[in-house]
Design an enzyme around this catalytic site. Structure first.
Site, PDB file in Angstrom:
ATOM      1  N   CYS A 121      48.699  13.283  15.044  1.00 19.07           N
ATOM      2  CA  CYS A 121      50.151  13.066  15.178  1.00 19.07           C
ATOM      3  C   CYS A 121      50.476  13.787  16.644  1.00 19.07           C
ATOM      4  CB  CYS A 121      51.182  13.550  14.165  1.00 19.07           C
ATOM      5  SG  CYS A 121      51.294  15.388  13.923  1.00 19.07           S
ATOM      6  N   CYS A 136      48.142  19.932   8.931  1.00 20.07           N
ATOM      7  CA  CYS A 136      49.279  19.877   9.947  1.00 20.07           C
ATOM      8  C   CYS A 136      50.735  19.700   9.363  1.00 20.07           C
ATOM      9  CB  CYS A 136      49.253  18.495  10.677  1.00 20.07           C
ATOM     10  SG  CYS A 136      50.424  18.210  11.923  1.00 20.07           S
ATOM     11  N   CYS A 142      52.407  15.788   9.857  1.00 22.20           N
ATOM     12  CA  CYS A 142      51.900  14.777   9.666  1.00 22.20           C
ATOM     13  C   CYS A 142      51.170  14.982   8.157  1.00 22.20           C
ATOM     14  CB  CYS A 142      50.946  14.028  10.366  1.00 22.20           C
ATOM     15  SG  CYS A 142      49.468  14.473  10.608  1.00 22.20           S
ATOM     16  N   CYS A 176      39.417  28.008  10.139  1.00 22.78           N
ATOM     17  CA  CYS A 176      38.176  27.226  10.274  1.00 22.78           C
ATOM     18  C   CYS A 176      38.593  25.897  10.121  1.00 22.78           C
ATOM     19  CB  CYS A 176      37.148  27.585   8.890  1.00 22.78           C
ATOM     20  SG  CYS A 176      35.743  27.077   9.381  1.00 22.78           S
ATOM     21  N   CYS A 223      47.148  18.536  16.783  1.00 17.53           N
ATOM     22  CA  CYS A 223      46.660  17.752  15.634  1.00 17.53           C
ATOM     23  C   CYS A 223      46.104  16.322  16.214  1.00 17.53           C
ATOM     24  CB  CYS A 223      47.648  17.300  14.807  1.00 17.53           C
ATOM     25  SG  CYS A 223      47.345  16.239  13.274  1.00 17.53           S
TER      26      CYS A 223
END
Length: 163
Positions: free
Chosen positions: A84, A129, A132, A152, A81
C-alpha cells in the site's frame, strides 16, 4: 525387516526437512482482513502485486534469506510497504543482523501492527503493515540498543525510497 540406526536417522532427517518445507515454503495463511484503512479484494491484490509479493504480503510466506537487495541497501531513505505504500522504517534504524533479511530496531510511529504467530510449532510475534495488514516479517528480542528489538522483514514486502 531390520532398520539400522543410520537408516532410521536418515529417514527421520528427510521427514523433518519435508515438514519444515511444508510449514515454511508452502503454507497458505491468508492475511487476516481486520479493520485496516486500505482494503482490496483478493483479485485486486493479485493484480497489484507480483507473485512473490502476494505470497509474502497476503499469504504470510517468507522469502529466501539473502535474496533481497534491500538487505544490502545502505542509502538514507525510507522503507515502505510493498502493498500500500505506507512508510514503515527509516534507514537510520536499519542494521546488519547477519540473518539475510533487512533488519531494523524501530518502526516509524503507527506504521506497523503485531499479532501472535503460532506457526512452525512455536510462538513468535508477526509484524504487519498497520494500513493494509500485509505480512512483513517478525520481531525478535535480540536486537541492538536502544530498543533491543530486531524487526526481521521480508525485503519483497517493502520498497525503498531514497532521501
Amino acid at each position: 525387516m531390520e532398520i539400522d540406526r543410520r537408516t532410521l536417522l536418515g529417514v527421520g532427517g528427510i521427514a523433518a526437512c519435508a515438514g519444515v518445507a511444508f510449514f515454511v515454503g508452502g503454507r497458505r495463511v491468508d492475511a487476516q482482513p481486520g479493520n485496516f484503512p486500505f482494503r482490496l479484494t483478493d483479485a485486486q491484490w493479485r493484480r497489484r502485486l507480483n507473485p512473490q509479493q502476494y505470497a509474502v504480503l497476503r499469504e504470510h510466506h517468507t522469502e529466501r534469506a539473502g535474496s533481497s537487495p534491500l538487505d544490502r541497501e545502505l542509502r538514507r531513505g525510507t522503507f515502505h510497504c510493498g502493498g500500500c505504500g505506507q512508510a514503515l522504517f527509516s534507514s537510520s534504524t536499519k542494521f546488519d543482523s547477519g540473518t539475510g533479511w533487512p533488519s531494523f530496531f524501530r518502526p516509524l510511529p503507527r506504521a506497523i501492527g503485531t499479532r501472535e504467530d503460532r506457526s512452525l510449532m512455536m510462538t513468535r510475534t508477526e509484524v504487519h503493515c498497520a494500513r493494509c495488514g500485509g505480512h512483513l516479517g517478525h520481531v525478535f528480542p535480540d536486537g541492538p540498543p536502544p530498543t533491543g528489538l530486531r524487526y526481521c522483514m521480508n525485503g519483497v514486502a517493502m520498497t525503498f525510497r531514497p532521501a
